[in-house]
Design a protein around this motif. Structure first.
Motif, PDB file in Angstrom:
ATOM      1  N   ILE A 175      20.516  42.787  76.465  1.00  0.00           N
ATOM      2  CA  ILE A 175      19.544  42.472  77.633  1.00  0.00           C
ATOM      3  C   ILE A 175      20.449  41.872  78.678  1.00  0.00           C
ATOM      4  O   ILE A 175      20.308  41.880  79.880  1.00  0.00           O
ATOM      5  N   GLY A 176      21.292  41.047  78.287  1.00  0.00           N
ATOM      6  CA  GLY A 176      22.261  40.052  79.057  1.00  0.00           C
ATOM      7  C   GLY A 176      22.915  41.018  79.979  1.00  0.00           C
ATOM      8  O   GLY A 176      23.191  40.662  81.123  1.00  0.00           O
ATOM      9  N   GLU A 177      23.620  41.910  79.216  1.00  0.00           N
ATOM     10  CA  GLU A 177      24.219  42.943  80.044  1.00  0.00           C
ATOM     11  C   GLU A 177      23.515  43.671  81.312  1.00  0.00           C
ATOM     12  O   GLU A 177      23.910  44.028  82.465  1.00  0.00           O
ATOM     13  N   LEU A 178      22.417  44.082  80.946  1.00  0.00           N
ATOM     14  CA  LEU A 178      21.479  44.906  81.798  1.00  0.00           C
ATOM     15  C   LEU A 178      21.068  43.931  83.044  1.00  0.00           C
ATOM     16  O   LEU A 178      20.801  44.179  84.100  1.00  0.00           O
ATOM     17  N   GLU A 179      20.758  42.358  82.435  1.00  0.00           N
ATOM     18  CA  GLU A 179      20.586  41.625  83.620  1.00  0.00           C
ATOM     19  C   GLU A 179      21.499  41.478  84.719  1.00  0.00           C
ATOM     20  O   GLU A 179      21.481  41.063  85.981  1.00  0.00           O
ATOM     21  N   GLY A 195       9.598  38.383  79.799  1.00  0.00           N
ATOM     22  CA  GLY A 195       9.834  37.074  80.263  1.00  0.00           C
ATOM     23  C   GLY A 195      11.360  36.489  80.305  1.00  0.00           C
ATOM     24  O   GLY A 195      11.979  37.312  80.417  1.00  0.00           O
ATOM     25  N   PRO A 196      11.526  35.405  80.524  1.00  0.00           N
ATOM     26  CA  PRO A 196      12.855  34.712  80.606  1.00  0.00           C
ATOM     27  C   PRO A 196      13.652  34.956  79.161  1.00  0.00           C
ATOM     28  O   PRO A 196      14.772  34.866  79.623  1.00  0.00           O
ATOM     29  N   ASP A 197      12.858  34.755  78.133  1.00  0.00           N
ATOM     30  CA  ASP A 197      13.571  34.695  76.921  1.00  0.00           C
ATOM     31  C   ASP A 197      13.025  35.907  76.092  1.00  0.00           C
ATOM     32  O   ASP A 197      11.887  36.349  76.213  1.00  0.00           O
ATOM     33  N   ILE A 198      13.800  36.104  75.044  1.00  0.00           N
ATOM     34  CA  ILE A 198      13.409  37.055  73.917  1.00  0.00           C
ATOM     35  C   ILE A 198      12.569  36.462  72.876  1.00  0.00           C
ATOM     36  O   ILE A 198      12.933  35.480  72.385  1.00  0.00           O
ATOM     37  N   THR A 202       8.557  40.315  73.208  1.00  0.00           N
ATOM     38  CA  THR A 202       9.755  41.378  73.653  1.00  0.00           C
ATOM     39  C   THR A 202       9.548  42.338  72.421  1.00  0.00           C
ATOM     40  O   THR A 202       9.810  43.550  72.525  1.00  0.00           O
ATOM     41  N   VAL A 203       9.313  41.725  71.223  1.00  0.00           N
ATOM     42  CA  VAL A 203       9.002  42.822  70.161  1.00  0.00           C
ATOM     43  C   VAL A 203       7.932  43.699  70.185  1.00  0.00           C
ATOM     44  O   VAL A 203       7.825  44.989  70.048  1.00  0.00           O
ATOM     45  N   GLY A 204       6.910  43.149  70.861  1.00  0.00           N
ATOM     46  CA  GLY A 204       5.842  44.065  71.130  1.00  0.00           C
ATOM     47  C   GLY A 204       6.130  45.014  71.897  1.00  0.00           C
ATOM     48  O   GLY A 204       5.827  46.371  72.069  1.00  0.00           O
ATOM     49  N   GLU A 285      15.975  35.487  59.062  1.00  0.00           N
ATOM     50  CA  GLU A 285      15.021  35.576  60.311  1.00  0.00           C
ATOM     51  C   GLU A 285      15.768  34.919  61.438  1.00  0.00           C
ATOM     52  O   GLU A 285      16.403  34.026  61.522  1.00  0.00           O
ATOM     53  N   ALA A 286      15.525  35.683  62.681  1.00  0.00           N
ATOM     54  CA  ALA A 286      15.983  35.088  64.021  1.00  0.00           C
ATOM     55  C   ALA A 286      15.660  33.627  64.197  1.00  0.00           C
ATOM     56  O   ALA A 286      14.480  33.397  64.211  1.00  0.00           O
ATOM     57  N   ASP A 287      16.474  32.980  64.559  1.00  0.00           N
ATOM     58  CA  ASP A 287      16.161  31.613  65.107  1.00  0.00           C
ATOM     59  C   ASP A 287      16.886  31.476  66.780  1.00  0.00           C
ATOM     60  O   ASP A 287      17.703  31.247  66.739  1.00  0.00           O
ATOM     61  N   PRO A 288      15.698  31.731  67.598  1.00  0.00           N
ATOM     62  CA  PRO A 288      16.168  31.568  68.838  1.00  0.00           C
ATOM     63  C   PRO A 288      16.933  30.389  69.249  1.00  0.00           C
ATOM     64  O   PRO A 288      17.858  30.473  70.023  1.00  0.00           O
ATOM     65  N   PHE A 289      16.743  29.258  68.572  1.00  0.00           N
ATOM     66  CA  PHE A 289      17.447  27.989  68.888  1.00  0.00           C
ATOM     67  C   PHE A 289      18.847  28.006  68.169  1.00  0.00           C
ATOM     68  O   PHE A 289      19.488  26.898  68.485  1.00  0.00           O
ATOM     69  N   ALA A 290      19.086  28.623  67.340  1.00  0.00           N
ATOM     70  CA  ALA A 290      20.287  28.457  66.828  1.00  0.00           C
ATOM     71  C   ALA A 290      21.504  29.308  67.301  1.00  0.00           C
ATOM     72  O   ALA A 290      21.159  30.097  67.979  1.00  0.00           O
TER      73      ALA A 290
END
Lengths: 372, 158, 492
Positions: A175-179, A195-198, A202-204, A285-290
């Motif tokens: 998505i960064g590339e898309l942006e 929104g501004p973040d994943i 976004t999953v929905g 599991e994904a950790d957006p802050f990691a």
């Protein structure tokens, strides 16, 4: 017994052309024709032939891609029984660890996605080199391009659904590339992400795209694509068309289609074998802050544009985007530029350019694969 | 004429051969379809009582039922339960699944109620009013090292 | 080659043996089945009015058959010899010593069958019809004997039966519990493959009516075999060791990081392949003209994948042994492992190769990996150890080798002293890209300190029972996965 003559003239000897009335195919044909005015269609199916030549094997690629799509729909439906978009990682973990044979269904879904894209690449290049896109088949080619784009979007959207850290970061990179696209990039990215973040939002969105909107559109386009092929017949490459008529060999269409079934079944077995040897794992599991894990890369089918874009960092970004954007643009224009049957000088140049592009794509993909 | 008979005989034996093949195909395909059938079949709920016949109560500690009139909802295994102390000082534990339509019941001081359709139970679990046709399943409450457990009990006769 | 260990970085020695062997099974089974096919076809052509055309087609089949089976059969057969010796010299030695006459007979059989096959091929025009029928029949019978022999040895590895180390009866070991189901089952597989091979050659026949006849002939080799094979597969299943059955049935759900037990998946691969071959054969029986070369080759590839499923299943069924109950996959003898104190001995004292390494160095750990683990694991490739040790700390690795590994079920017990365990653990975590590194000495020091602390605590007056802390509410099982330090997989 009269065959329904509304809307179309049915010749006197139509019944003789059908298979005998005691055979199942004959009974089916008469059943339909007595009720529906589809004589032209049936007559066409009786006459339809598939050329037999050294490159006939490539005619099976499209059907194989469709087979993989069917597998995706079936395994996707099964996965949807247990997948929960509000708890993506936990539900996938439950599928692979608790649900009987869940890990197998999931692995098959993963491998079928990859093989579908691989075989579409083969299908794309084989129709390109056999010049099957030339008039009157331009729209078959165009719907095909659309189908390829849909398939890759399906791959991208599905990849994120397990919400493990690989999925999360690969989607973020994508998505960064898309942006970075000019003008509408940020807007598109915001809509895609919700929104501004994943986030789980976004999953929905990706879930809706992946299980409903994209498959529905794909099936529509595929229907058109197949309809065009049925009514126009299979294209003959120049080398075959150049042969004298008595040397040309054809399969009856029905025989060819039935012959495709063992090939599809082999592909099904291949999926199970790959799932046995190389099952799909579930990362943490994904950790957006990691921080992103080292060496995060998109899936192999996005490596080529990814690697190209890496060559043009910073303010040169647009060059990279323009270059990669040239390829779909050229593909769309192709049938209107290369029209000559048999191929003329321009046609030959286009073939060579296509070959060069194939080499470039392969090299960049391998380069992307090998770099960290 | 005899050629036609030969053909019919050949057809018959071919049909039988194909029928046998069809049966065998069904068997093989069944074996291959087995994983999918297992996949979509409901996963049986695991037995909440472990090897020692005892299930840990989740979400309720002894302090929650220290005094008569106190009670709380919690879980054991994958099922819900209510734990409470009656006015006479004895403790009680009941499986929370209402016998009417399966909603989870709540402790309401001197009785137990189900908010779905207004069913009422007394503190022995007996269904006293409303739609529930049967009493709640009682459980035996034990405490060990400050942790609450429940064990199986033979059901009351309605 | 790093003598004396066959070091294959990405694939591992086991997979190399597997690749060679799976191809060899396809070819060897086709070779024997093809013999029967040739014999019956010869006999058929003698009685059929269209005999000459059938024989002409048979010659095409025979040419393909001869080149394919003799060349690739020989290459892969010898390839098996080379690779198993390098992968598992101890096991190969045991098998040779036990079954030396069986091996010798096998080579004699190979020689005889090849000789007859060449007489058959080169005498195609010169020999009489009777001679050709005789030669093809003789070829089949003699080549079938190569199956008769090899199944004894192969079955012995999984089910030694009444053979024991104290009483190593060759007869008991040879005619073991899985011998008969494998013998009959594989014979049927041979007929099936012969039919598939025939279909490949039949696919390019141009004359429609003749193509139909040949396709029907080939399909008759496939369908009855596919019908009967499950019976012998079931017989084979009943002869399997108990632990194997538990693994397969227990492997229906995910284990160890979400991968379904692969032995179960290989069984599924086998049944799916069989279903596909059955379906396709039915289809071709109904519509012979639908047979294209691509379809026929696809079916042969399906058979190859099915063989892969079956053979991988058989190999996994035997874990952790290479000779069930006697010799572990990494050449550790069970009877030695059962001796008290043997497993705690320093590894290099017991092993056949004592590498010149400094104790507790990374090379110490590396050699332990090579000698004890590399038979089944690679570092970064097949059954990767780096993937399986992602969250390991030094102490965890030590305790895993010390306590969890013996109870694994699919792995041999770890053989080595405290220093060995520490060295191997340190080596494995040193390969990770993230996470703390510890040297073996550091690990030992930490463990020593813990032991000392524990002893001191026990020596002091035992403290009174601690007042109950409220039990913190646990999230429902769906939200919190069980955090089992299993060492496999990458879940936290």
């Amino acid at each position: 017994m009269e065959l329904d003559p509304r809307f179309a003239d049915v010749p006197e000897d139509a019944e003789q052309q059908l298979p005998p009335s005691d055979k199942p195919t004959g009974m089916a044909a008469r059943f339909v024709l007595r009720r529906f005015p589809v004589w032209p269609l049936i007559a066409w199916m009786l006459k339809k032939k598939v050329p037999v030549h050294r490159h006939s094997i490539w005619y099976t690629m499209g059907g194989a891609a469709m087979f993989f799509f069917i597998v995706q729909v079936v395994t996707g439906i099964l996965l949807m029984i247990y997948y929960k978009p509000g708890q993506p990682w936990q539900s996938v973990q439950r599928i692979v660890m608790e649900v009987p044979f869940g890990a197998l269904i999931r692995s098959v879904h993963h491998w079928s996605a990859n093989l579908m894209i691989l075989i579409l690449a083969l299908h794309f290049f084989s129709t390109f080199f056999m010049k099957a896109y030339r008039a009157p088949r331009e729209f078959t080619w165009l719907t095909g391009i659309g189908l390829l784009a849909l398939t890759m979007t399906l791959g991208f959207s599905g990849y994120m659904l397990p919400w493990d850290d690989v999925a999360f970061f690969a989607s973020r990179v994508g998505i960064g590339e898309l942006e970075k696209s000019p003008l509408i990039g940020p807007l598109l990215a915001d809509i895609a992400r919700g929104g501004p973040d994943i986030t789980l939002d976004t999953v929905g969105r990706f879930f809706m795209l992946h299980v409903f909107l994209l498959p529905l559109t794909l099936m529509g386009l595929l229907g058109l694509h197949l309809f065009f092929i049925q009514v126009q017949g299979v294209s003959e490459p120049d080398s075959f068309a150049a042969q004298p008529p008595e040397k040309k060999r054809y399969h009856k269409f029905w025989e060819f289609m039935v012959g495709e079934i063992p090939i599809w079944l082999f592909l099904g077995v291949l999926l199970v074998a790959l799932s046995a040897l190389l099952p799909r794992t579930l990362e943490p599991e994904a950790d957006p802050f990691a921080p992103a894990p080292l060496g995060i890369k998109p899936e192999w089918y996005f490596l080529f544009p990814f690697q190209v874009l890496k060559l043009f960092p910073g303010s040169l970004e647009f060059v990279g985007m323009a270059l990669t954007g040239l390829i779909p643009a050229a593909a769309v224009m192709l049938p209107f530029v290369d029209r000559s049957v048999p191929a003329d000088q321009r046609g030959k140049m286009i073939s060579r350019a296509g070959f060069a592009l194939l080499v470039v794509i392969l090299s960049f993909t391998i380069w992307g694969w090998l770099s960290k | 004429m005899s050629e036609h008979n030969e053909q019919t005989a050949a057809n018959k034996s071919r049909r039988r051969f194909l029928a046998l093949t069809g049966v065998a195909t069904v068997v093989w395909v069944g074996a291959a379809a087995y994983p999918v059938i297992r996949y979509i079949s409901p996963i049986p709920a695991p037995d909440p009582f472990g090897e020692d016949g005892r299930a840990k109560v989740e979400g309720i500690v002894p302090a929650d039922i220290l005094k008569p009139g106190m009670g709380k909802s919690g879980a054991y295994g994958s099922r819900g339960l209510v734990v409470f102390r009656r006015p006479d000082g004895t403790t009680g534990a009941l499986d929370a699944k209402c016998t009417h339509a399966g909603c989870n019941v709540t402790f309401a001081g001197d009785h137990i109620e189900c908010h779905c359709h207004g069913g009422l139970y007394d503190l022995t679990g007996k269904n006293v009013s409303g739609p529930p046709p049967k009493p709640l399943t009682p459980l035996k409450l034990v405490e060990a090292d400050g942790v609450l457990y429940v064990e199986r009990v033979k059901p009351l006769k309605a | 080659m790093n003598y004396p260990v066959w070091d294959l970085p990405f694939l591992g020695s086991g997979i190399v043996v597997a690749i060679i062997a799976v191809i060899h099974v396809l070819i060897s089974h086709f070779a024997v089945g093809g013999g029967a096919f040739l014999f019956v076809a010869e006999w058929w052509s003698g009685n059929d009015p269209d005999g000459d055309r059938i024989r002409a087609w048979l010659h095409k089949f025979l040419t393909f058959f001869l080149v394919f089976t003799t060349v690739f059969g020989a290459i892969t057969g010898v390839g098996i010899w080379f690779s198993i010796q390098l992968a598992s010299p101890e096991a190969t030695s045991l098998l040779i010593h036990q079954f030396v006459f069986a091996w010798a007979a096998e080579w004699v059989v190979f020689l005889a069958e090849l000789t007859i096959l060449y007489f058959y091929y080169y005498g195609w025009k010169a020999n009489s019809r009777r001679m050709q029928v005789f030669l093809s029949g003789a070829y089949f019978v003699i080549s079938w004997f190569s199956l008769f022999i090899i199944v004894g040895i192969l079955g012995f590895m999984l089910t030694p039966g009444n053979w024991t180390l104290e009483n190593p009866s060759v007869y008991e070991g040879f005619f073991n519990p899985t011998y008969w189901p494998m013998l009959f089952g594989r014979t049927l597989i041979m007929f099936l493959l012969a039919g598939l091979g025939g279909l490949v050659i039949a696919s390019r026949i141009e004359h429609e009516a003749f193509k139909t006849r040949i396709v029907h002939f080939c399909v008759k080799w496939v369908i009855p075999a596919a019908f009967l094979i499950p019976i012998f597969a079931y017989w084979y299943w009943t002869a399997l060791p108990e632990n194997t059955v538990k693994l397969v049935t227990g492997g229906v759900t995910g284990v160890m990081g979400g991968k379904m037990e692969s032995i179960t998946t290989y069984a599924i691969l086998l049944s799916v392949s069989g279903a596909v071959i059955m379906l396709s054969a039915l289809l071709l029986a109904i519509r012979p003209q639908a047979l294209t070369r691509a379809a026929a080759v696809a079916l042969l590839l399906v058979a190859l994948l099915g063989i892969m499923g079956g053979e991988f299943f058989r190999e996994m069924a035997r874990k952790p042994y290479v000779v069930y109950g006697y010799l572990y996959s990494n050449s550790l003898w069970k009877h030695k492992a059962d001796e008290p104190g043997y497993l705690a001995k320093p590894y290099f004292e017991a092993s056949r190769w004592d590498p010149p390494v400094e104790a507790l160095s990374p090379q110490h750990g590396e050699w332990l990996f090579r000698l004890q683990c590399a038979n089944c694991h690679t570092l970064n490739g097949y059954r990767s150890l780096t993937t399986r040790t992602v969250n390991w700390s030094g102490e965890f690795g030590y305790s895993w080798l010390d306590q969890t590994m013996p109870t694994q079920g699919v792995m041999p017990p770890f053989q080595g002293s405290r220093e060995d365990k520490a060295a191997l653990s340190a080596y494995l975590i040193s390969l990770q890209s993230e996470g703390e590194k510890q040297t073996a000495s550091e690990i030992l020091a930490v463990l020593k300190a813990k032991e000392v602390a524990k002893l001191e605590k026990e020596a002091a007056v035992p403290s009174p029972a601690v007042a109950n802390d409220p039990v913190p509410a646990k999230e429902s099982p769906e939200n919190q996965p069980d955090v089992q330090p299993t060492g496999e997989g990458v879940l936290p």
